[in-house]
Design a protein around this motif. Structure first.
Motif, PDB file in Angstrom:
ATOM      1  N   SER A 104       6.316   1.489   5.618  1.00  0.00           N
ATOM      2  CA  SER A 104       6.507   2.906   5.260  1.00  0.00           C
ATOM      3  C   SER A 104       5.937   3.204   3.872  1.00  0.00           C
ATOM      4  CB  SER A 104       8.003   3.260   5.306  1.00  0.00           C
ATOM      5  OG  SER A 104       8.543   2.995   6.578  1.00  0.00           O
ATOM      6  N   LEU A 105       4.726   2.773   3.659  1.00  0.00           N
ATOM      7  CA  LEU A 105       4.119   2.913   2.336  1.00  0.00           C
ATOM      8  C   LEU A 105       3.900   4.370   1.972  1.00  0.00           C
ATOM      9  CD1 LEU A 105       1.731  -0.126   2.565  1.00  0.00           C
ATOM     10  CD2 LEU A 105       3.340   0.291   0.688  1.00  0.00           C
ATOM     11  N   LYS A 106       4.056   4.634   0.680  1.00  0.00           N
ATOM     12  CA  LYS A 106       3.911   5.977   0.126  1.00  0.00           C
ATOM     13  C   LYS A 106       2.795   5.974  -0.923  1.00  0.00           C
ATOM     14  CE  LYS A 106       8.941   6.592   0.458  1.00  0.00           C
ATOM     15  NZ  LYS A 106      10.173   6.917  -0.304  1.00  0.00           N
ATOM     16  N   PRO A 107       2.208   7.130  -1.188  1.00  0.00           N
ATOM     17  CA  PRO A 107       1.174   7.177  -2.237  1.00  0.00           C
ATOM     18  C   PRO A 107       1.669   6.633  -3.581  1.00  0.00           C
ATOM     19  CG  PRO A 107       1.112   9.178  -0.938  1.00  0.00           C
ATOM     20  CD  PRO A 107       2.319   8.411  -0.467  1.00  0.00           C
ATOM     21  N   GLU A 108       2.935   6.818  -3.869  1.00  0.00           N
ATOM     22  CA  GLU A 108       3.469   6.321  -5.145  1.00  0.00           C
ATOM     23  C   GLU A 108       3.618   4.804  -5.200  1.00  0.00           C
ATOM     24  OE1 GLU A 108       4.738   8.750  -3.190  1.00  0.00           O
ATOM     25  OE2 GLU A 108       6.949   8.692  -3.161  1.00  0.00           O
ATOM     26  N   ASP A 109       3.356   4.130  -4.095  1.00  0.00           N
ATOM     27  CA  ASP A 109       3.323   2.665  -4.095  1.00  0.00           C
ATOM     28  C   ASP A 109       1.966   2.131  -4.551  1.00  0.00           C
ATOM     29  OD1 ASP A 109       5.187   2.785  -1.041  1.00  0.00           O
ATOM     30  OD2 ASP A 109       5.963   2.300  -3.038  1.00  0.00           O
ATOM     31  N   THR A 110       1.010   3.015  -4.751  1.00  0.00           N
ATOM     32  CA  THR A 110      -0.310   2.607  -5.216  1.00  0.00           C
ATOM     33  C   THR A 110      -0.217   1.954  -6.584  1.00  0.00           C
ATOM     34  OG1 THR A 110      -1.441   4.333  -3.961  1.00  0.00           O
ATOM     35  CG2 THR A 110      -2.592   3.440  -5.887  1.00  0.00           C
TER      36      THR A 110
ATOM     37  N   GLN B  81      -4.943  -5.180  -5.571  1.00  0.00           N
ATOM     38  CA  GLN B  81      -4.836  -3.725  -5.555  1.00  0.00           C
ATOM     39  C   GLN B  81      -4.289  -3.243  -4.216  1.00  0.00           C
ATOM     40  OE1 GLN B  81      -5.723  -1.275  -8.027  1.00  0.00           O
ATOM     41  NE2 GLN B  81      -4.663   0.079  -6.572  1.00  0.00           N
ATOM     42  N   VAL B  82      -3.305  -2.368  -4.287  1.00  0.00           N
ATOM     43  CA  VAL B  82      -2.792  -1.678  -3.106  1.00  0.00           C
ATOM     44  C   VAL B  82      -2.985  -0.186  -3.335  1.00  0.00           C
ATOM     45  CG1 VAL B  82      -0.729  -1.090  -1.773  1.00  0.00           C
ATOM     46  CG2 VAL B  82      -1.112  -3.459  -2.519  1.00  0.00           C
ATOM     47  N   THR B  83      -3.685   0.448  -2.417  1.00  0.00           N
ATOM     48  CA  THR B  83      -3.928   1.884  -2.506  1.00  0.00           C
ATOM     49  C   THR B  83      -3.420   2.552  -1.237  1.00  0.00           C
ATOM     50  OG1 THR B  83      -5.900   1.524  -3.854  1.00  0.00           O
ATOM     51  CG2 THR B  83      -5.655   3.691  -2.816  1.00  0.00           C
ATOM     52  N   VAL B  84      -2.521   3.517  -1.416  1.00  0.00           N
ATOM     53  CA  VAL B  84      -1.956   4.251  -0.281  1.00  0.00           C
ATOM     54  C   VAL B  84      -2.478   5.682  -0.356  1.00  0.00           C
ATOM     55  CG1 VAL B  84       0.130   4.920   0.952  1.00  0.00           C
ATOM     56  CG2 VAL B  84       0.097   2.812  -0.426  1.00  0.00           C
ATOM     57  N   SER B  85      -3.342   6.007   0.589  1.00  0.00           N
ATOM     58  CA  SER B  85      -3.999   7.309   0.546  1.00  0.00           C
ATOM     59  C   SER B  85      -4.520   7.671   1.927  1.00  0.00           C
ATOM     60  CB  SER B  85      -5.157   7.284  -0.455  1.00  0.00           C
ATOM     61  OG  SER B  85      -5.880   8.498  -0.425  1.00  0.00           O
ATOM     62  N   SER B  86      -4.518   8.973   2.205  1.00  0.00           N
ATOM     63  CA  SER B  86      -5.091   9.436   3.461  1.00  0.00           C
ATOM     64  C   SER B  86      -6.547   9.830   3.261  1.00  0.00           C
ATOM     65  CB  SER B  86      -4.275  10.620   3.995  1.00  0.00           C
ATOM     66  OG  SER B  86      -4.194  11.637   3.010  1.00  0.00           O
TER      67      SER B  86
ATOM     68  N   GLY C 211      -5.143  -3.783  -0.246  1.00  0.00           N
ATOM     69  CA  GLY C 211      -6.191  -2.979   0.366  1.00  0.00           C
ATOM     70  C   GLY C 211      -5.813  -1.520   0.414  1.00  0.00           C
ATOM     71  N   LEU C 212      -6.575  -0.781   1.206  1.00  0.00           N
ATOM     72  CA  LEU C 212      -6.344   0.655   1.381  1.00  0.00           C
ATOM     73  C   LEU C 212      -5.583   0.876   2.684  1.00  0.00           C
ATOM     74  CD1 LEU C 212      -6.911   3.651   0.685  1.00  0.00           C
ATOM     75  CD2 LEU C 212      -9.085   3.398   1.928  1.00  0.00           C
ATOM     76  N   VAL C 213      -4.518   1.658   2.618  1.00  0.00           N
ATOM     77  CA  VAL C 213      -3.709   1.934   3.797  1.00  0.00           C
ATOM     78  C   VAL C 213      -3.260   3.392   3.747  1.00  0.00           C
ATOM     79  CG1 VAL C 213      -1.576   1.170   2.686  1.00  0.00           C
ATOM     80  CG2 VAL C 213      -1.758   1.101   5.186  1.00  0.00           C
ATOM     81  N   GLN C 214      -3.083   3.986   4.919  1.00  0.00           N
ATOM     82  CA  GLN C 214      -2.625   5.370   4.977  1.00  0.00           C
ATOM     83  C   GLN C 214      -1.123   5.450   4.724  1.00  0.00           C
ATOM     84  OE1 GLN C 214      -3.858   6.998   8.770  1.00  0.00           O
ATOM     85  NE2 GLN C 214      -5.908   7.469   7.991  1.00  0.00           N
ATOM     86  N   PRO C 215      -0.655   6.583   4.243  1.00  0.00           N
ATOM     87  CA  PRO C 215       0.803   6.766   4.087  1.00  0.00           C
ATOM     88  C   PRO C 215       1.525   6.474   5.401  1.00  0.00           C
ATOM     89  CG  PRO C 215      -0.365   8.546   3.006  1.00  0.00           C
ATOM     90  CD  PRO C 215      -1.400   7.745   3.743  1.00  0.00           C
ATOM     91  N   GLY C 216       2.646   5.771   5.293  1.00  0.00           N
ATOM     92  CA  GLY C 216       3.396   5.360   6.472  1.00  0.00           C
ATOM     93  C   GLY C 216       2.973   4.018   7.034  1.00  0.00           C
ATOM     94  N   GLY C 217       1.887   3.487   6.540  1.00  0.00           N
ATOM     95  CA  GLY C 217       1.377   2.212   7.035  1.00  0.00           C
ATOM     96  C   GLY C 217       2.069   1.015   6.407  1.00  0.00           C
ATOM     97  N   SER C 218       1.574  -0.169   6.777  1.00  0.00           N
ATOM     98  CA  SER C 218       2.165  -1.421   6.309  1.00  0.00           C
ATOM     99  C   SER C 218       1.093  -2.368   5.777  1.00  0.00           C
ATOM    100  CB  SER C 218       2.895  -2.120   7.462  1.00  0.00           C
ATOM    101  OG  SER C 218       3.968  -1.332   7.943  1.00  0.00           O
ATOM    102  N   LEU C 219       1.504  -3.213   4.868  1.00  0.00           N
ATOM    103  CA  LEU C 219       0.688  -4.312   4.361  1.00  0.00           C
ATOM    104  C   LEU C 219       1.601  -5.496   4.097  1.00  0.00           C
ATOM    105  CD1 LEU C 219      -1.683  -2.715   1.655  1.00  0.00           C
ATOM    106  CD2 LEU C 219      -2.390  -3.682   3.850  1.00  0.00           C
ATOM    107  N   ARG C 220       1.043  -6.690   4.192  1.00  0.00           N
ATOM    108  CA  ARG C 220       1.776  -7.882   3.780  1.00  0.00           C
ATOM    109  C   ARG C 220       0.965  -8.593   2.703  1.00  0.00           C
ATOM    110  NH1 ARG C 220       3.876 -13.383   6.814  1.00  0.00           N
ATOM    111  NH2 ARG C 220       1.659 -13.920   6.739  1.00  0.00           N
ATOM    112  N   LEU C 221       1.549  -8.716   1.536  1.00  0.00           N
ATOM    113  CA  LEU C 221       0.938  -9.454   0.447  1.00  0.00           C
ATOM    114  C   LEU C 221       1.386 -10.910   0.507  1.00  0.00           C
ATOM    115  CD1 LEU C 221       1.425  -6.979  -2.543  1.00  0.00           C
ATOM    116  CD2 LEU C 221      -0.394  -7.038  -0.830  1.00  0.00           C
ATOM    117  N   SER C 222       0.466 -11.783   0.130  1.00  0.00           N
ATOM    118  CA  SER C 222       0.770 -13.209   0.039  1.00  0.00           C
ATOM    119  C   SER C 222       0.423 -13.706  -1.353  1.00  0.00           C
ATOM    120  CB  SER C 222      -0.041 -14.001   1.070  1.00  0.00           C
ATOM    121  OG  SER C 222       0.264 -13.602   2.383  1.00  0.00           O
ATOM    122  N   CYS C 223       1.162 -14.711  -1.800  1.00  0.00           N
ATOM    123  CA  CYS C 223       0.885 -15.350  -3.085  1.00  0.00           C
ATOM    124  C   CYS C 223       0.984 -16.854  -2.883  1.00  0.00           C
ATOM    125  CB  CYS C 223       1.867 -14.872  -4.138  1.00  0.00           C
ATOM    126  SG  CYS C 223       1.762 -15.753  -5.702  1.00  0.00           S
ATOM    127  N   ALA C 224      -0.167 -17.506  -2.937  1.00  0.00           N
ATOM    128  CA  ALA C 224      -0.224 -18.955  -2.760  1.00  0.00           C
ATOM    129  C   ALA C 224      -0.105 -19.627  -4.118  1.00  0.00           C
ATOM    130  CB  ALA C 224      -1.522 -19.341  -2.081  1.00  0.00           C
TER     131      ALA C 224
END
Length: 116
Positions: A84-90, A111-116, A9-22
């Motif tokens: 601690s997500l960064k824009p370059e993690d997009t 898709q992972v998008t890191v953007s303010s 998903g979309l998250v701001q810089p410095g935020g967190s996400l957890r991906l899952s793979c079933a």
């Protein structure tokens, strides 16, 4: 064989996400599991991997200390906790299951998008 990623998903810089793979359709506990990512215009790169037994992990230098890979054999699921997500993690993040050259499976990506 199916590998179904979720949690992107979309998250701001410095935020967190957890991906899952079933995972389904193969013997999960026999496979090393990995997360790869591919940013636009770039090659797919390994982000993190975990051994079949879950006792060994490996990370790209760019994510060390920020990302954590784990697996739950009871749920046939592998996770990627991203802090601690960064824009370059997009990127599009892909799940991979590997046992040998003939037993190498991929998910469809999330898709992972890191953007303010």
């Amino acid at each position: 064989v199916q590998l179904v990623e979720s949690g992107g998903g979309l998250v701001q810089p410095g935020g967190s996400l957890r991906l899952s793979c079933a995972a389904s359709g193969f013997t999960f506990k026999s496979y090393a599991m990995s997360w790869y990512r591919q940013a636009p215009g770039k090659e797919r790169e390994l982000v993190a991997s975990i051994s079949s037994a879950g006792d060994s992990t490996n990370y790209a230098d760019s994510v060390k200390g920020r990302f954590t890979i784990s697996r739950d054999s009871a749920k046939n699921t592998v996770y990627l906790q991203m802090n601690s997500l960064k824009p370059e993690d997009t990127a599009v993040y892909y799940c991979n299951a590997w046992r040998s050259a003939n037993y190498d499976y991929w998910g469809q990506g999330t898709q992972v998008t890191v953007s303010s």
